[in-house]
Design an enzyme around this catalytic site. Structure first.
Site, short mmCIF file in Angstrom:
data_model
loop_
_atom_site.label_atom_id
_atom_site.label_comp_id
_atom_site.label_asym_id
_atom_site.label_seq_id
_atom_site.Cartn_x
_atom_site.Cartn_y
_atom_site.Cartn_z
N THR A 1 -3.18 -8.99 10.85
CA THR A 1 -4.10 -8.61 9.78
C THR A 1 -5.23 -9.62 9.72
O THR A 1 -5.00 -10.83 9.91
CB THR A 1 -3.39 -8.53 8.42
OG1 THR A 1 -4.36 -8.35 7.38
CG2 THR A 1 -2.59 -9.78 8.12
N HIS B 1 0.80 -1.23 0.00
CA HIS B 1 0.00 0.00 0.00
C HIS B 1 0.83 1.27 0.00
O HIS B 1 0.32 2.35 0.29
CB HIS B 1 -0.95 -0.01 1.21
CG HIS B 1 -1.96 -1.12 1.14
ND1 HIS B 1 -2.58 -1.64 2.25
CD2 HIS B 1 -2.44 -1.83 0.08
CE1 HIS B 1 -3.41 -2.62 1.87
NE2 HIS B 1 -3.33 -2.74 0.57
#
Length: 233
Positions: free
Chosen positions: A172, A106
């Protein structure tokens, strides 16, 4: 002897104990902002100063924190394994700790890029403001993958995950796509170790999975010790 290849997928929980806030609050807002205001091309076009200010705050915060025991344990893992980290995090704490192979899905807070030429990327640790231009006179923007944008490193990350002989997932949920798709690229027989204090998976979800219900700073060092014992002669 060839080192066994370990692929580590990390998310916000990896950095939480270093003092980095996860952007998104329980109500879905990012630091009091609607996510589309501060993390989308449309938000940047509408109010670039707000977006730049948002990431300036994130960048300043990153300058004040350090890697935690989980980051350092992953560096130790390189002593006996071929370790590749694929992270959804935009901080550089893996690199600060000393990890050699890190792919950022990201983007990165300490980099900026041209608003016109995606390939024109610069190292950047200070505030970014309107009027900071690339060499051709185009405004610079955070080197962050915003909502609605392509994830350019996804294909490379998938290729890395396909080679995993051991897969570790830390901090995550692996429920936000496209990053969540990566786990499915690992060979079906690859052992998976899932480290999270509130795991979003069950042991029945995968053929070979070990769930460690601990934070990254506690669970990763414990896992690394286990792997040293289990897979070293």
């Amino acid at each position: 002897m060839t080192k066994k290849k370990i692929v580590v997928l990390t998310g916000a929980g990896m950095s939480a104990e270093s003092g980095l806030k996860t952007f998104r609050d329980s109500n879905g807002l990012w630091e009091g902002h609607d996510v589309m205001e501060v993390a989308s091309p449309q938000g940047f076009a509408k109010n670039p100063e707000l977006v730049l200010h948002f990431y300036n705050q994130r960048r300043r915060q990153l300058l004040e924190v350090s890697p935690n025991a989980g980051h350092h344990a992953l560096v130790d893992l390189e002593q006996h394994f071929d370790v590749h980290i694929v992270t959804q995090n935009v901080d550089n704490l893996h690199e600060q700790a000393g990890s050699s192979n890190v792919v950022h899905l990201h983007g990165e807070l300490f980099k900026v890029r041209s608003t016109v030429d995606e390939g024109h990327v610069l190292e950047w640790k200070k505030d970014l403001v309107l009027g900071n231009l690339d060499k051709n006179g185009h405004q610079l923007r955070p080197h962050i993958v915003w909502f609605g944008e392509m994830v350019p490193m996804l294909e490379i990350a998938a290729q890395i995950t396909q080679q995993a002989e051991i897969l570790i997932i830390v901090g995550t949920s692996m429920q936000v796509y496209p990053a969540a798709s990566l786990v499915h690229y690992a060979p079906r027989t690859t052992p998976i170790f899932f480290v999270d204090p509130k795991p979003s998976v069950r042991s029945s979800d995968f053929e070979k999975i070990t769930i460690i219900e601990k934070t990254a700073a506690n669970g990763v060092p414990e896992l690394v010790e286990h792997l040293f014992r289990e897979f070293q002669p």
